[in-house]
Scaffold this active site. Structure first.
Site, PDB file in Angstrom:
ATOM      1  N   CYS A 197      21.414  13.071  23.796  1.00 15.69           N
ATOM      2  CA  CYS A 197      22.458  13.304  22.776  1.00 15.69           C
ATOM      3  C   CYS A 197      23.549  14.190  23.326  1.00 15.69           C
ATOM      4  CB  CYS A 197      21.891  14.027  21.560  1.00 15.69           C
ATOM      5  SG  CYS A 197      20.622  13.144  20.691  1.00 15.69           S
ATOM      6  N   HIS A 223      19.609   7.130  15.322  1.00 15.01           N
ATOM      7  CA  HIS A 223      20.443   6.497  16.351  1.00 15.01           C
ATOM      8  C   HIS A 223      19.515   5.700  17.270  1.00 15.01           C
ATOM      9  CE1 HIS A 223      23.556   9.979  16.000  1.00 15.01           C
ATOM     10  NE2 HIS A 223      24.065   8.898  15.433  1.00 15.01           N
ATOM     11  N   GLU A 253      28.974   5.295  15.604  1.00 18.12           N
ATOM     12  CA  GLU A 253      28.341   6.525  16.101  1.00 18.12           C
ATOM     13  C   GLU A 253      28.466   6.666  17.618  1.00 18.12           C
ATOM     14  OE1 GLU A 253      26.455   8.947  14.082  1.00 18.12           O
ATOM     15  OE2 GLU A 253      27.564   7.994  12.452  1.00 18.12           O
TER      16      GLU A 253
HETATM   17  N1  LIG Z   1      21.108  10.976  18.802  1.00 17.43           N
HETATM   18  C1  LIG Z   1      22.240  11.464  19.193  1.00 17.43           C
HETATM   19  N2  LIG Z   1      22.923  10.860  20.094  1.00 17.43           N
HETATM   20  N3  LIG Z   1      22.767  12.570  18.652  1.00 17.43           N
HETATM   21  C2  LIG Z   1      22.091  13.512  17.854  1.00 17.43           C
HETATM   22  C3  LIG Z   1      23.007  14.051  16.797  1.00 17.43           C
HETATM   23  C4  LIG Z   1      22.347  15.086  15.944  1.00 17.43           C
HETATM   24  C5  LIG Z   1      23.219  15.471  14.761  1.00 17.43           C
HETATM   25  N4  LIG Z   1      22.628  16.607  14.040  1.00 17.43           N
HETATM   26  C6  LIG Z   1      23.347  17.264  13.141  1.00 17.43           C
HETATM   27  O1  LIG Z   1      24.498  17.021  12.894  1.00 17.43           O
HETATM   28  C7  LIG Z   1      22.620  18.396  12.400  1.00 17.43           C
HETATM   29  C8  LIG Z   1      23.538  19.477  11.918  1.00 17.43           C
HETATM   30  C9  LIG Z   1      22.857  20.415  10.957  1.00 17.43           C
HETATM   31  O2  LIG Z   1      22.015  19.979  10.191  1.00 17.43           O
HETATM   32  O3  LIG Z   1      23.168  21.622  10.986  1.00 17.43           O
HETATM   33  C10 LIG Z   1      23.394  14.269  13.809  1.00 17.43           C
HETATM   34  O4  LIG Z   1      22.518  14.052  12.985  1.00 17.43           O
HETATM   35  O5  LIG Z   1      24.394  13.557  13.958  1.00 17.43           O
END
Ligand SMILES: N=C(N)NCCC[C@H](NC(=O)CCC(=O)O)C(=O)O
Length: 444
Positions: A368, A250, A174
């Protein structure tokens, strides 16, 4: 020599929407099908990035991806013109359309793992794009991410780009969301903390019961090997599986570091004391380990407000500031903790709040939205300067968003062929603004 930690923020793409695609990410599930505002999302992100540039930090932008991704839909058997591909997918399998239309590349903390040259065996800055295999909608990001990063960091004398790890769950990766680097100065060798959710090959290690552990130990080890980060400069820590089950998908949802400061929730890590001792032993000099107890901030409140998905940045004065979402300011207990934190006598002296709610509603806070790249002056001079944010480029990008983005999008709009055309027109223009060349499939 001067040294920097640059932040490269993901520019939110024109299809930003809420599709509930990320099982284990509470905000994503809760806001599924809510209307989104891509224009506001992109402008919120740009505002935060510009504010950091105005503080005297090096700030760059990472371009969004081409969505909807009709090429992947074609691989899944939807055929005809692009408009027909979208229509057929919407009719028979809207879930695939939603997965192929997500603007999720905006969360560039998941774009790649980056090891600065001071830590690597060949003295180059190393990049490995994350394979993001745990979520289908994110697994289709890696190829374009690779091309974008290579167009930004093109100078082979300073930058080394690896291929994403093989696309298999045993090697779920990730990116920087599970990687924190501690150091005294950014251009001095530091300790890279690789945090993983589970081991794929060792069944005796604990695992979460409810939600997926996206990052494996084996992926983290492979990245350390590829980057030439040796044992003295790395610590591998397992995330507490119980917090993954509470929505900490994460590590950057429960811990954040910068230079000699690590801010973490007391429940963040498995085998915490032994691992922090190892970190202390490997770190050269004074280390501020700031442990936030559950009695002050519960895991649930950390997940809700993203207290740990803040950015800790070093200002030109040498003092540190926390860049927090306004959701922290609006929560009485978390706000009280942050007020207390700046008085603790650690390098963190101020908190600055930003509204990034469009991103927060999909589980993405300030941290993020950015990929950190620590560089010395020579390396920074070798970066494609068009991707760095200054007053002029901020104005140009703001106008670009205002011209091309919609202010309301629902999941059913994703099949609109006009949206695909709008996106391609916008991205084509963007590649000229940022001088990225032909990085998108529609341009090839
Ligand atoms: N923590 C960090 N670094 N990043 C956050 C990422 C959020 C992302 N949300 C999404 O992909 C949601 C998309 C949706 O549901 O439409 C994920 O879960 O991978």
């Amino acid at each position: 020599m001067k040294q920097f930690e640059a932040n490269f923020d993901g520019l939110v793409g024109p299809t930003h929407n809420y599709a509930g695609l990320s099982f284990g990410n509470v905000a994503s599930s809760q806001n599924a099908t809510a209307p989104s505002n891509p224009k506001a999302a992109a402008l919120q992100g740009l505002k935060k990035a510009k504010a950091l540039a105005d503080l005297g930090l090096v700030q760059g932008i990472i371009a969004p991806q081409e969505r909807p991704d009709v090429y992947t839909l074609r691989q899944l058997g939807f055929s005809g013109t692009d408009a027909q591909v979208l229509e057929k997918a919407a009719k028979t399998s809207p879930q695939w359309l939603q997965a192929c239309a997500s603007a999720s590349s905006m969360w560039t903390a998941n774009a790649a793992t980056v090891s600065p040259s001071a830590d690597t065996s060949d003295g180059k800055v190393h990049f490995t794009p994350a394979n993001l295999v745990d979520k289908f909608h994110r697994s289709i990001e890696a190829d374009t991410t690779s091309r974008i990063l290579q167009a930004m960091f093109y100078d082979k004398r300073h930058f080394k780009h690896h291929a994403p790890l093989p696309m298999h769950a045993n090697l779920g990766d990730e990116g920087a969301a599970n990687h924190t680097r501690l150091c005294q100065q950014y251009d001095e060798s530091g300790v890279e903390i690789f945090v993983y959710g589970q081991s794929a090959l060792n069944p005796s290690m604990p695992k979460p019961q409810k939600y997926p552990a996206r990052q494996t130990l084996e992926a983290s080890q492979a990245i350390a090997r590829l980057h030439g980060v040796d044992d003295d400069c790395s610590v591998f820590i397992q995330q507490n599986p119980q917090v993954i089950d509470q929505g900490v998908f994460h590590n950057d949802v429960i811990a954040v570091g910068n230079q000699n400061v690590l801010l973490f929730h007391e429940q963040a890590f498995f085998d915490r004391e032994a691992k922090l001792q190892e970190l202390q032993n490997k770190f050269d000099g004074e280390l501020h380990l700031i442990k936030v107890p559950s009695s002050k901030v519960s895991v649930a409140d950390a997940v809700k407000t993203y207290l740990f998905n803040t950015q800790i940045v070093t200002l030109p004065s040498g003092e540190m500031a926390i860049i927090a979402p306004t959701d922290c300011e609006e929560h009485v207990g978390v706000k009280a903790y942050l007020d207390e934190l700046v008085e603790l006598g650690t390098p963190i002296k101020q908190v600055l709040y930003f509204d990034v709610k469009q991103s927060m509603q999909n589980g993405g806070g300030p941290a993020c939205l950015r990929l950190r790249v620590a560089m010395n002056e020579q390396e920074l001079n070798a970066v494609n300067s068009q991707v760095l944010l200054n007053d002029e480029r901020y104005q140009i990008l703001t106008k670009w968003v205002e011209r091309h983005y919609r202010d309301r999008l629902l999941p059913q709009d994703l099949a609109d062929p006009q949206l695909l055309m709008e996106t391609r027109t916008a991205l084509d223009e963007l590649t000229h603004i940022l001088k990225l060349g032909s990085i998108y499939p529609f341009q090839r």
